[in-house]
Motif scaffolding. Structure first.
Motif, PDB file in Angstrom:
ATOM      1  N   LYS A  41      59.656  90.680  11.293  1.00  9.36           N
ATOM      2  CA  LYS A  41      59.676  91.638  10.179  1.00  9.36           C
ATOM      3  C   LYS A  41      61.018  91.569   9.467  1.00  9.36           C
ATOM      4  N   ASN A  43      63.672  93.918   7.817  1.00  8.69           N
ATOM      5  CA  ASN A  43      64.012  95.338   7.789  1.00  8.69           C
ATOM      6  C   ASN A  43      64.650  95.767   6.476  1.00  8.69           C
ATOM      7  N   ASN A  44      65.501  94.892   5.913  1.00 11.29           N
ATOM      8  CA  ASN A  44      66.147  95.141   4.624  1.00 11.29           C
ATOM      9  C   ASN A  44      66.693  93.803   4.138  1.00 11.29           C
ATOM     10  N   GLU A  47      68.832  92.311   7.287  1.00  8.68           N
ATOM     11  CA  GLU A  47      68.464  92.475   8.690  1.00  8.68           C
ATOM     12  C   GLU A  47      67.017  92.063   8.925  1.00  8.68           C
ATOM     13  N   LEU A  49      63.987  91.432  12.033  1.00  6.28           N
ATOM     14  CA  LEU A  49      63.541  91.626  13.405  1.00  6.28           C
ATOM     15  C   LEU A  49      62.934  90.311  13.851  1.00  6.28           C
ATOM     16  N   ALA A  58      66.882  93.063  16.529  1.00  5.23           N
ATOM     17  CA  ALA A  58      67.388  93.104  15.165  1.00  5.23           C
ATOM     18  C   ALA A  58      68.515  92.091  15.029  1.00  5.23           C
ATOM     19  N   ARG A  60      71.319  90.861  12.278  1.00 10.38           N
ATOM     20  CA  ARG A  60      72.005  91.091  11.011  1.00 10.38           C
ATOM     21  C   ARG A  60      72.534  89.750  10.547  1.00 10.38           C
ATOM     22  N   GLN A  69      70.155 101.066   0.689  1.00 10.42           N
ATOM     23  CA  GLN A  69      68.851 101.604   0.288  1.00 10.42           C
ATOM     24  C   GLN A  69      68.934 102.400  -1.012  1.00 10.42           C
ATOM     25  N   LYS A  79      65.672  92.716  -0.354  1.00  7.12           N
ATOM     26  CA  LYS A  79      64.670  92.687   0.719  1.00  7.12           C
ATOM     27  C   LYS A  79      63.513  91.765   0.348  1.00  7.12           C
ATOM     28  N   SER A  83      62.367  88.442   2.277  1.00  2.00           N
ATOM     29  CA  SER A  83      60.979  88.357   2.756  1.00  2.00           C
ATOM     30  C   SER A  83      60.311  87.057   2.312  1.00  2.00           C
ATOM     31  N   ARG A 104      73.164  95.101  17.188  1.00  4.36           N
ATOM     32  CA  ARG A 104      72.446  93.992  16.571  1.00  4.36           C
ATOM     33  C   ARG A 104      73.141  92.665  16.878  1.00  4.36           C
TER      34      ARG A 104
END
Length: 178
Positions: A41, A43-44, A47, A49, A58, A60, A69, A79, A83, A104
């Motif tokens: 995944k 996360n941002n 970061e 997962l 996690a 980084r 955010q 992000k 992705s 992390r």
């Protein structure tokens, strides 16, 4: 023989940093221990997962800082770019740099021989951040960022760039997690 001792030492270090007593393979002649992991995944913008030896951890990304955010639309764009670069299920090489105060793993991720963070910096999605644990002198991230600034790419389209996330974190009294 010396390179074998170095590899074993690095794999033990990586194992200890990852919370495992088992050695982890060290690939090639890199100065940083590494292993193949699977992306679970995003996360941002900084970061990920990943699955490390059957555990979700996690990671980084080393030597970068994504917008926070509250820094929209820049945070969402970072992000999204990460992705696209790392779809769920992707196998990537994780080059260990350190472990941070949040627990992390701090690492450089490579897909094939391509560094994941470089295009993010080049396109102005994230900041180069050499202040993070001081382990960035072997990377060309500052040069890539200067090129993005000159082209006014991404967050550099704003005069002088957006507020630096590390300044916002410091102003919050370290209440925000990077």
């Amino acid at each position: 023989m010396a390179s074998t001792r170095k590899a074993v030492g690095q794999s033990m270090l990586l194992g200890l940093l990852m919370g495992s007593a088992l050695p982890i393979a060290v690939m090639g002649e890199t100065t940083h221990p590494s292993q193949v992991v699977t992306v679970l995944k995003i996360n941002n913008g900084q970061e990920v997962l990943v699955d490390i030896n059957g555990e979700g951890r996690a990671v980084r990304l080393a030597c970068i800082q994504a917008p926070l955010q509250q820094q929209q639309p820049w945070s969402a764009q970072a992000k999204s770019a990460l992705s696209k670069a790392l779809p769920q299920g992707s196998a990537v090489q994780m080059e260990l740099r350190a472990r941070d105060v949040y627990g992390r793993v701090v690492a450089r991720l490579l897909k094939g021989k391509t560094d994941i963070a470089s295009p993010l910096i080049r396109s102005g999605q994230v900041f180069a951040y050499d202040g993070y644990l001081g382990r960035c002198d072997d990377l060309n991230y500052q040069k890539l960022q200067s090129e993005a600034q000159n082209r006014k790419a991404g967050l550099w389209a704003v005069q002088g760039g957006i507020a630096r996330p590390w300044d916002l974190i410091e102003a919050s009294g370290e209440q925000q997690e990077p």
